[in-house]
Scaffold this active site. Structure first.
Site, mmCIF file in Angstrom:
data_model
loop_
_atom_site.group_PDB
_atom_site.id
_atom_site.type_symbol
_atom_site.label_atom_id
_atom_site.label_comp_id
_atom_site.label_asym_id
_atom_site.label_seq_id
_atom_site.Cartn_x
_atom_site.Cartn_y
_atom_site.Cartn_z
ATOM 1 N N PHE A 58 75.809 -42.838 33.610
ATOM 2 C CA PHE A 58 75.361 -42.647 32.234
ATOM 3 C C PHE A 58 74.563 -43.829 31.674
ATOM 4 C CE2 PHE A 58 78.474 -39.055 30.829
ATOM 5 C CZ PHE A 58 77.735 -38.154 31.564
ATOM 6 N N ASN A 89 77.539 -49.074 37.821
ATOM 7 C CA ASN A 89 76.303 -49.860 37.948
ATOM 8 C C ASN A 89 75.458 -49.814 36.683
ATOM 9 O OD1 ASN A 89 75.771 -47.119 38.585
ATOM 10 N ND2 ASN A 89 73.948 -47.655 39.762
ATOM 11 N N LYS A 139 84.294 -49.024 43.069
ATOM 12 C CA LYS A 139 83.123 -48.507 43.772
ATOM 13 C C LYS A 139 82.375 -49.640 44.447
ATOM 14 C CE LYS A 139 79.338 -45.898 44.572
ATOM 15 N NZ LYS A 139 78.415 -45.295 43.607
ATOM 16 N N HIS A 223 78.732 -38.832 48.117
ATOM 17 C CA HIS A 223 77.492 -38.173 48.561
ATOM 18 C C HIS A 223 77.219 -38.279 50.065
ATOM 19 C CE1 HIS A 223 76.117 -42.268 48.141
ATOM 20 N NE2 HIS A 223 75.940 -42.205 46.841
ATOM 21 N N ASP A 290 76.319 -36.820 41.391
ATOM 22 C CA ASP A 290 75.517 -38.046 41.463
ATOM 23 C C ASP A 290 74.387 -37.966 40.430
ATOM 24 O OD1 ASP A 290 74.587 -40.539 42.093
ATOM 25 O OD2 ASP A 290 73.853 -40.020 44.087
ATOM 26 N N PRO A 308 65.574 -44.549 42.819
ATOM 27 C CA PRO A 308 66.150 -43.327 43.383
ATOM 28 C C PRO A 308 67.141 -42.684 42.417
ATOM 29 C CG PRO A 308 67.306 -45.243 44.250
ATOM 30 C CD PRO A 308 66.228 -45.774 43.333
HETATM 31 C C1 NCD Z 1 71.917 -44.435 42.018
HETATM 32 C C2 NCD Z 1 71.534 -44.787 40.597
HETATM 33 O O1 NCD Z 1 70.407 -44.452 40.182
HETATM 34 O O2 NCD Z 1 72.336 -45.378 39.882
HETATM 35 N N1 NCD Z 1 70.839 -43.727 42.628
HETATM 36 C C3 NCD Z 1 70.913 -42.816 43.618
HETATM 37 O O3 NCD Z 1 69.875 -42.494 44.187
HETATM 38 N N2 NCD Z 1 72.042 -42.268 43.999
HETATM 39 C C4 NCD Z 1 72.213 -45.709 42.725
HETATM 40 C C5 NCD Z 1 72.449 -45.570 44.188
HETATM 41 O O4 NCD Z 1 73.422 -44.864 44.555
HETATM 42 O O5 NCD Z 1 71.718 -46.154 44.979
HETATM 43 ZN ZN ZN Z 2 75.620 -42.474 42.543
#
Ligand code: NCD
Ligand code: ZN
Length: 429
Positions: A58, A89, A139, A223, A290, A308
């Protein structure tokens, strides 16, 4: 005394019942009637336990321009989720007691659905303090940490006698580094799947299995994206659980050619041969979205610079119900993988099941509702999806959190989400 709410004609896989709700809890499951202040007739719909997404980002605090706890939790309510568990994160990361507590406050102020939190990990001396606040897990991103530090976390939790799981993003950074170097100068988004190949995940999952088995400590793998890595887990089922995302389940690396960086995510989409598919679901514990929102200008950068991540909260249930309508999946798999499984793994003692005494969380679905997925309509701030244009059959029409309707026919009027401390009470049987 009348109860607060009476839900009538709730069709479930186990029959059709009426449900009495008082003070936010399920007080009666009956074929009879009850005196109630408010009634909702759910005839014609299917009722699931309130869905739980154990993997959302979020971005609050620090990156609210991508998403905040309000917009993200509204997307959750719209998608049929009554509970989410947020990843650490954020900026700064939720890896100290004070940042963890701060995030609880942010969520309690802004969230329209209930929420738990995964803790981050950098300083081992913070672990004990964070544990007092009920993290769902610690995590660890294996693509950006030394193995020695991971070992220290396992030891720390063992020494503290804590059974709180360690959640792992499994991709080996050495394999990623050399794969990227071997690619040389390339700019197409498709190259991203080559830079983080299946081997990176396979090696990392093997390491995770070794750690889980050595310390006999619960590990949850986020994932998972390759069938070979799934095979590594098999002998260690007593210690390891795993998750799949909707995109790894249904899209392949060809989508990087169609959608460019909008389909860029970690781990990357895989080829049809190496990836997972709905046939693998019996071997996987949970589905996590995710949900990882970014802005469109960020996604328009070059393949190596664009961040990403894919926002999924308003997509996943529609996509899964479509599989149900096609006979490729049972609705009980949704209940197992999006409610019961996450509640058990992350110790959400009052959630995941429609039972007397549990929180009155429900996801009401219309199995016949049809439409086309369009990111323009998202509550999420991230208006893109590689599922754009997907024709769905089946959608959430109501989300109820502790007896309060937080989504009704696609509209999210609001709601007051609560922080749920995890692993605190007796676990589910
Ligand atoms: C995650 C993110 O954007 O916080 N992105 C993703 O592609 N899953 C970080 C990560 O898992 O690399
Ligand atoms: Zn993630």
């Amino acid at each position: 005394m009348p109860v607060d709410l009476f839900l009538e004609n709730c069709r479930t896989e186990r029959g059709t019942f009426n449900i009495g709700v008082d003070d936010g809890r399920i007080v009666k499951i009956t074929r009879g009637r009850m005196d109630a202040s408010e009634r909702i007739d759910l005839r014609g719909y299917h009722v699931l336990p309130g869905l739980i997404d154990a993997h959302v980002h979020f971005r609050d605090p620090g990156l609210e321009y991508k998403e905040d706890f309000r917009s993200g939790s509204m997307a959750a309510a719209r998608g049929g989720f009554s509970t989410v568990i947020d990843m650490p994160n954020t900026v700064p990361p939720a890896d100290t007691t004070s940042e963890f507590k701060r995030k609880i406050k942010i969520g309690e102020r802004k969230s329209v659905v209930d929420f738990g939190l995964h803790a981050g990990y950098s300083d081992p001396s913070e672990v004990e303090g964070i544990l007092k606040f009920g993290p769902a897990s610690f995590k660890v991103f294996m693509d950006s940490i030394e193995m020695g530090k991971v070992d220290v976390l396992f030891r720390r939790l063992r020494d503290l006698g804590s059974g709180v799981p360690i959640t792992l993003h499994c991709e080996n950074r050495e394999i990623i580094r050399h794969s990227r170097e071997n690619l040389g100068e390339v700019e197409e988004p498709y190259a991203y799947s080559l830079a983080r190949p299946p081997l990176a995940e396979e090696v990392s999952v093997a390491e995770a299995a070794a750690l889980a088995y050595h310390y006999r400590h619960p590990v949850h793998i986020c994932h998972l994206s390759t069938r070979r890595a799934l095979r590594f887990i098999e002998p260690f089922r007593g210690y390891i659980t795993c998750e799949v995302t909707p995109h790894h389940l249904l899209l392949d690396s060809g989508y990087l050619r169609r959608f460019g960086n909008l389909a860029k995510t970690n781990p990357p989409l895989r080829s049809a041969e190496t990836g997972l598919s709905p046939g693998d679901l019996p071997d996987i514990d949970i589905i996590g979205t995710d949900h990882a929102p970014h802005t469109l200008p960020e996604k328009e950068m070059g393949v190596w610079e664009a961040p990403p991540g894919i926002p999924n909260l308003e997509v996943v249930l529609r996509v899964l119900l479509t599989l149900v309508s096609e006979g490729r999946m049972n609705i009980s798999t949704i209940r197992r993988m999006l409610a019961e499984g996450p509640a058990r793994i992350f110790g959400l003692a009052s959630k995941g099941f429609i039972r007397e005494g549990m929180d009155a969380d429900f996801t009401v679905v219309d199995l016949r509702r049809e439409g086309e997925i369009s990111a323009d309509e998202f509550y999420s701030r991230a208006h893109y999806t590689p599922f754009e244009g997907f024709r769905y059959r089946g959608d959430a029409v109501m989300t109820i959190v502790r007896g309060e309707v937080v989504m009704d026919d696609g509209e999210v009027p609001g709601g007051r989400g609560r922080y749920i401390a995890c692993h605190s009470k007796k676990e589910h049987d």
